[in-house]
Scaffold this active site. Structure first.
Site, mmCIF file in Angstrom:
data_model
loop_
_atom_site.group_PDB
_atom_site.id
_atom_site.type_symbol
_atom_site.label_atom_id
_atom_site.label_comp_id
_atom_site.label_asym_id
_atom_site.label_seq_id
_atom_site.Cartn_x
_atom_site.Cartn_y
_atom_site.Cartn_z
ATOM 1 N N ARG A 43 0.797 -1.228 0.000
ATOM 2 C CA ARG A 43 0.000 0.000 0.000
ATOM 3 C C ARG A 43 0.833 1.283 0.000
ATOM 4 O O ARG A 43 0.299 2.376 -0.042
ATOM 5 C CB ARG A 43 -0.963 -0.012 1.204
ATOM 6 N N GLY A 129 9.226 -3.974 12.021
ATOM 7 C CA GLY A 129 9.950 -2.923 11.311
ATOM 8 C C GLY A 129 9.083 -1.756 10.904
ATOM 9 O O GLY A 129 9.590 -0.682 10.595
ATOM 10 N N TYR A 392 29.444 36.498 -2.536
ATOM 11 C CA TYR A 392 29.883 35.113 -2.388
ATOM 12 C C TYR A 392 31.246 35.125 -1.722
ATOM 13 O O TYR A 392 32.197 35.722 -2.236
ATOM 14 C CB TYR A 392 29.970 34.385 -3.737
HETATM 15 C C1 UD1 Z 1 -0.519 -8.228 12.995
HETATM 16 C C2 UD1 Z 1 -1.116 -9.159 14.040
HETATM 17 C C3 UD1 Z 1 -2.368 -8.495 14.616
HETATM 18 C C4 UD1 Z 1 -2.003 -7.140 15.207
HETATM 19 C C5 UD1 Z 1 -1.291 -6.278 14.167
HETATM 20 C C6 UD1 Z 1 -0.741 -5.050 14.834
HETATM 21 C C7 UD1 Z 1 -0.615 -11.428 13.273
HETATM 22 C C8 UD1 Z 1 -1.139 -12.617 12.614
HETATM 23 N N1 UD1 Z 1 -1.461 -10.416 13.391
HETATM 24 O O1 UD1 Z 1 -1.484 -8.098 11.965
HETATM 25 O O2 UD1 Z 1 -2.922 -9.302 15.642
HETATM 26 O O3 UD1 Z 1 -3.163 -6.494 15.676
HETATM 27 O O4 UD1 Z 1 -0.165 -6.987 13.605
HETATM 28 O O5 UD1 Z 1 -0.188 -4.164 13.883
HETATM 29 O O6 UD1 Z 1 0.519 -11.425 13.710
HETATM 30 N N2 UD1 Z 1 5.720 -10.037 8.271
HETATM 31 C C9 UD1 Z 1 6.830 -10.752 7.906
HETATM 32 N N3 UD1 Z 1 6.648 -11.963 7.335
HETATM 33 C C10 UD1 Z 1 5.421 -12.509 7.130
HETATM 34 C C11 UD1 Z 1 4.299 -11.760 7.509
HETATM 35 C C12 UD1 Z 1 4.484 -10.519 8.089
HETATM 36 O O7 UD1 Z 1 7.960 -10.304 8.087
HETATM 37 O O8 UD1 Z 1 5.364 -13.620 6.608
HETATM 38 C C13 UD1 Z 1 5.916 -8.716 8.877
HETATM 39 C C14 UD1 Z 1 5.312 -7.631 8.001
HETATM 40 O O9 UD1 Z 1 6.292 -7.086 7.139
HETATM 41 C C15 UD1 Z 1 4.838 -6.622 9.020
HETATM 42 C C16 UD1 Z 1 4.555 -7.439 10.274
HETATM 43 O O10 UD1 Z 1 5.211 -8.676 10.103
HETATM 44 O O11 UD1 Z 1 5.867 -5.694 9.326
HETATM 45 C C17 UD1 Z 1 3.066 -7.646 10.544
HETATM 46 O O12 UD1 Z 1 2.489 -8.388 9.484
HETATM 47 P P1 UD1 Z 1 1.075 -8.073 8.871
HETATM 48 O O13 UD1 Z 1 0.762 -9.082 7.862
HETATM 49 O O14 UD1 Z 1 1.017 -6.642 8.474
HETATM 50 O O15 UD1 Z 1 0.139 -8.329 10.125
HETATM 51 P P2 UD1 Z 1 -1.161 -7.526 10.494
HETATM 52 O O16 UD1 Z 1 -2.269 -7.935 9.616
HETATM 53 O O17 UD1 Z 1 -0.862 -6.083 10.588
#
Ligand code: UD1
Ligand code: CA
Length: 480
Positions: A43, A129, A392
């Site tokens: 996004r 991150g 200058y």
């Molecule tokens: C996650 C939490 C949710 C919480 C929210 C808070 C889970 C399943 N859900 O949801 O409960 O309320 O964060 O912001 O954990 N990432 C990886 N590898 C992956 C998947 C994700 O490195 O395979 C990293 C993403 O880059 C991101 C972070 O983990 O920085 C969170 O992942 P994302 O998929 O955005 O989880 P949310 O849906 O935000």
């Protein structure tokens, strides 16, 4: 009877010892921080990884890494995926371990990739991150909740919990599980306590629970959040901690969230400065991208940007639209509107601008004045000297009480090398003079307006280097 008392005493000592031992062991545990940074951040619509976007001039990920190091993690473990090389290059630090998650199969999968790097006998904290403002203190409190039979979870109550995992508690108010938005029932969707994602537990707990997580859910992902339910069914307790400010747990998924977080962050920095006595004309039009310290009674007008490390003395007055980078500005200096000051030292009671540009390695000594449309580079402007208009000055040393007329230029560059100009005390340079370096204009000398000076001017001499004026009588104007 005596036997019974001795036996009871022994029991008491034993349990005290055990507790001591336990808390001692826990104190001695390593702190490991795993930072998840594998996601693309679709996004953002950016060619680079989301975690490299900047908040107040520093990337989101660098902020989290620095926090992890301040918490005591010897070598934070960063899980990379999308643009992994670019992310590693950006951090270019020896004190980070990188692991690559080739496919993003979910947050639990991301953590499992980091597991082989974890030291045994450690407390592990999971950070993100893209959640850059988490505070060291909050994480320390969370870590303090971890024991061999307890894990720590950072949760927060928010008015609009859409998108977050919901914290489900039982009748005793103990955390039972986390349910993701996409898997939640209508009742669960009404819960306002949400998962921040930040969790702390021992490496032993993590290693035993992670393999039990499956991807049977709406997103077919391995959810780290499932660890809570598994922990409960293995007899572990979950203790929750809340951050002191909401900004700590705000994540960045798109440019709107990034700019909202930037404004909140800037407002906090402006408030901190105001709390220590600085007057800020409008905290909503203030930007500090780095560190800024200010003495008593400083004033900062609207739209000023401070980058890098800046130090202001007391009673420094900065007018609107100034850009100040890695500089020191001493007591009583006045920086007038639209000036740019970079890697420079502006001394006491000086006036700079409006529309002045001080380039790196400039020193403006006490009581000196640099006026409008003046550019100065790698030079010293001596005590009480004036460069007031359209000039200058580059690679030059001006001693005290020099006056540089409008339009003066130090020709410091011959097309190949840079050369120095030195101007002694009490020198007067007439307007529109060209000083061809290397050249030395000695104490008390005077340069006639419009001169091109190519050789040194001795003490107290008048140097004139221009063609002599001729007046032609009865001059006939050209006829059309
Ligand atoms: C996650 C939490 C949710 C919480 C929210 C808070 C889970 C399943 N859900 O949801 O409960 O309320 O964060 O912001 O954990 N990432 C990886 N590898 C992956 C998947 C994700 O490195 O395979 C990293 C993403 O880059 C991101 C972070 O983990 O920085 C969170 O992942 P994302 O998929 O955005 O989880 P949310 O849906 O935000
Ligand atoms: Ca997210």
């Amino acid at each position: 009877m005596l036997f019974l008392i001795l036996w009871r005493l022994d029991l008491v000592f034993n349990s005290v010892n055990l507790r001591r031992q336990n808390s001692k062991d826990l104190e001695n545990m390593n702190i490991e921080v795993v930072i998840l940074a594998a996601g693309k951040g679709s996004r953002m619509y950016s060619a680079s990884s989301k975690v490299l976007q900047k908040l107040a001039g520093i990337s989101l990920l660098s902020r989290v890494v620095k926090t992890a190091q301040s918490v005591g993690a010897r070598k934070p473990i960063v899980v990379t995926g999308y643009q992994a090389k670019q992310v590693e290059k950006h951090l270019h630090s020896e004190n980070i371990s990188f692991v690559k998650q080739k496919e993003q199969l979910g947050t639990a999968h991301a953590v499992s990739v980091a597991v082989p790097k974890l030291k045994t006998n450690s407390k592990v904290v999971i950070l993100y991150g893209d959640v850059p403002c988490i505070e060291v203190e909050t994480i320390k409190v969370l870590i303090s909740k971890v024991s061999s039979d307890t894990i720590g979870l950072l949760t927060v109550n928010i008015d609009s919990p859409e998108g977050y995992g919901r914290i489900v508690r039982d009748r005793n108010n103990s955390v039972q599980e986390i349910v993701e938005q996409k898997d939640a029932s209508p009742d669960q969707l009404r819960i306002n306590e949400v998962n921040t994602g930040v969790i702390a537990l021992t490496d032993t707990q993590l290693k035993s629970l992670l393999p039990k997580i499956n991807n049977q859910n709406a997103q077919k992902e391995y959810y780290l959040t499932d660890i809570i339910k598994l922990a409960r069914s293995s007899g572990l307790a979950v203790k929750t901690v809340s951050p002191s400010q909401l900004i700590e747990v705000q994540g960045v998924n798109d440019k709107k969230q990034l700019s909202n977080l930037e404004r909140s962050y800037q407002l906090i920095q402006a408030q901190n400065l105001m709390d220590s006595g600085t007057t800020i004309a409008d905290p909503n039009r203030f930007d500090q991208r780095g560190t800024l310290s200010a003495g008593a009674d400083c004033f900062i007008d609207i739209n000023c940007i401070f980058e890098g490390e800046n130090v202001l003395g007391s009673e420094v007055h900065i007018e609107s639209n100034c850009l100040i980078i890695d500089s020191k500005i001493a007591d009583g200096a006045r920086i007038k509107a639209n000036s740019i000051i970079e890697k420079s030292h502006v001394h006491e009671n000086t006036t700079i601008g409006p529309y002045a540009r001080l380039r790196p390695d400039t020193k403006v000594m006490p009581n000196a004045k640099v006026g409008n449309f003046v550019e100065i580079k790698n030079s010293m402007i001596g005590d009480g000297s004036k460069v007031n208009h359209l000039a200058y000055v580059g690679d030059a040393i001006l001693e005290r009480d020099v006056n540089i007329g409008a339009g003066t230029i130090t020709c410091n560059y011959d097309g190949t090398s840079k050369h120095k100009t030195s101007i002694g005390a009490n020198v007067f340079i007439g307007s529109n003079s060209t000083l061809v370096a290397p050249v030395h204009i000695k104490d008390g000398a005077f340069v006639g307006a419009g001169s091109t000076i190519t050789t040194d001017v001795p003490n107290n001499c008048l140097g004139i280097g221009r063609s002599k004026q001729k007046n032609i009588e009865n001059w006939q104007r050209p006829k059309t």
